[in-house]
Design a protein around this motif. Sequence first.
Motif, short mmCIF file in Angstrom:
data_model
loop_
_atom_site.label_atom_id
_atom_site.label_comp_id
_atom_site.label_asym_id
_atom_site.label_seq_id
_atom_site.Cartn_x
_atom_site.Cartn_y
_atom_site.Cartn_z
N GLN A 1 -1.90 -10.47 4.09
CA GLN A 1 -3.00 -10.15 3.20
C GLN A 1 -3.29 -11.33 2.29
OE1 GLN A 1 -2.34 -6.99 0.28
NE2 GLN A 1 -4.46 -6.27 0.53
N PHE B 1 4.61 1.64 4.01
CA PHE B 1 4.62 0.20 3.78
C PHE B 1 5.71 -0.22 2.80
CE2 PHE B 1 0.83 -1.55 5.81
CZ PHE B 1 0.21 -0.39 6.22
N PRO C 1 0.83 -1.21 0.00
CA PRO C 1 0.00 0.00 0.00
C PRO C 1 0.86 1.26 0.00
CG PRO C 1 -0.69 -1.56 1.70
CD PRO C 1 0.63 -2.02 1.19
N TYR D 1 2.03 -7.31 8.52
CA TYR D 1 0.67 -7.58 8.11
C TYR D 1 0.65 -8.82 7.21
CZ TYR D 1 -0.46 -2.74 9.48
OH TYR D 1 -0.65 -1.57 10.17
N LYS E 1 -7.47 -10.58 -2.56
CA LYS E 1 -8.69 -9.77 -2.60
C LYS E 1 -9.24 -9.48 -1.22
CE LYS E 1 -10.00 -11.15 -7.27
NZ LYS E 1 -11.09 -11.62 -8.16
N GLN E 2 -8.38 -9.48 -0.22
CA GLN E 2 -8.81 -9.15 1.13
C GLN E 2 -8.01 -7.99 1.67
OE1 GLN E 2 -9.31 -12.36 3.91
NE2 GLN E 2 -10.11 -13.76 2.35
N SER E 3 -8.40 -7.54 2.83
CA SER E 3 -7.74 -6.39 3.44
C SER E 3 -6.48 -6.83 4.18
CB SER E 3 -8.70 -5.70 4.40
OG SER E 3 -8.16 -4.48 4.86
N LEU E 4 -5.78 -5.86 4.74
CA LEU E 4 -4.58 -6.15 5.51
C LEU E 4 -4.96 -6.45 6.97
CD1 LEU E 4 -3.78 -3.88 3.24
CD2 LEU E 4 -1.64 -3.83 4.51
N GLY F 1 -10.10 -0.76 6.51
CA GLY F 1 -11.37 -1.11 5.90
C GLY F 1 -11.16 -2.26 4.92
N PHE G 1 0.48 -13.04 1.23
CA PHE G 1 1.28 -11.85 0.93
C PHE G 1 1.59 -11.19 2.28
CE2 PHE G 1 3.14 -9.05 -1.92
CZ PHE G 1 2.65 -7.75 -1.90
N LEU H 1 -3.29 -6.96 10.68
CA LEU H 1 -2.09 -6.78 11.49
C LEU H 1 -1.77 -8.07 12.23
CD1 LEU H 1 0.08 -4.84 12.62
CD2 LEU H 1 -1.54 -4.29 14.46
N ILE I 1 3.35 -8.19 4.39
CA ILE I 1 3.77 -6.80 4.18
C ILE I 1 4.22 -6.19 5.51
CG2 ILE I 1 3.10 -4.56 3.20
CD1 ILE I 1 0.63 -5.94 2.01
N PHE J 1 -7.66 1.59 0.28
CA PHE J 1 -8.00 1.20 1.65
C PHE J 1 -8.04 2.43 2.54
CE2 PHE J 1 -7.86 -3.38 1.49
CZ PHE J 1 -6.96 -3.68 0.48
N GLY K 1 6.02 -5.72 0.00
CA GLY K 1 5.40 -7.02 0.23
C GLY K 1 6.26 -8.19 -0.21
#
Lengths: 112, 113
Positions: free
Chosen positions: B38, B104, A44, B36, B41-44, A103, B91, B46, B93, A89, B107
């Motif tokens: 991931q 960031f 990101p 993180y 197709k999903q969010s990060l 999010g 993945f 922690l 990161i 995000f 990755g």
Amino acid sequence: GENVEQHPSTLSVQEGDSAVIKCTYSDSASNYFPWYKQELGKGPQLIIDIRSNVGEKKDQRIAVTLNKTAKHFSLHITETQPEDSAVYFCAASIQGAQKLVFGQGTRLTINP
Amino acid sequence: GAVVSQHPSWVICKSGTSVKIECRSLDFQATTMFWYRQFPKQSLMLMATSNEGSKATYEQGVEKDKFLINHASLTLSTLTVTSAHPEDSSFYICSAAFAYEQYFGPGTRLTVT
């Protein structure tokens, strides 16, 4: 703990039009709200952020607004270009730039 | 400024082996780094907070004995996935806090066969 909801999950706009992505958060103590752009296979990239003592912040074609009373913040991209296509995000934190809660992400597609 | 690098960018390993991922802050010192995970197709999510000179703080549900984190210096944190299994494929990161913002790395794609 903090929970961040992001909408929409996908967004498709014509090149040159504006795009708006919205997020709501649950913890009223949150004080830092960054937005990240993620391209496929990459990490990101911070594109803009806002802190709780500010209601709006703008950087060229990108702007973020914050409504602390309603606990929501939004990303606005004007004059969209094909290179704006990516996953965006939002995030929130009660500890400044420390522990971020993200999010679900919005896949933005700019149609030429 | 505020560049974070990761190495390797991708790695394939066999089930049961261990893999180490490095995270470096190139132009600043980072007392705190984050790891993180991931999925596609999903969010990060922690995994843990890495503090220079002290033990990492793991999020609920993350196995600290499986994901070993070492923050050896102000510019380097490492994540070791021990006894990797296919479900660890993801993945990974890292990020670092600098000047009240979080930056960031690019990755690392881990595939466990």
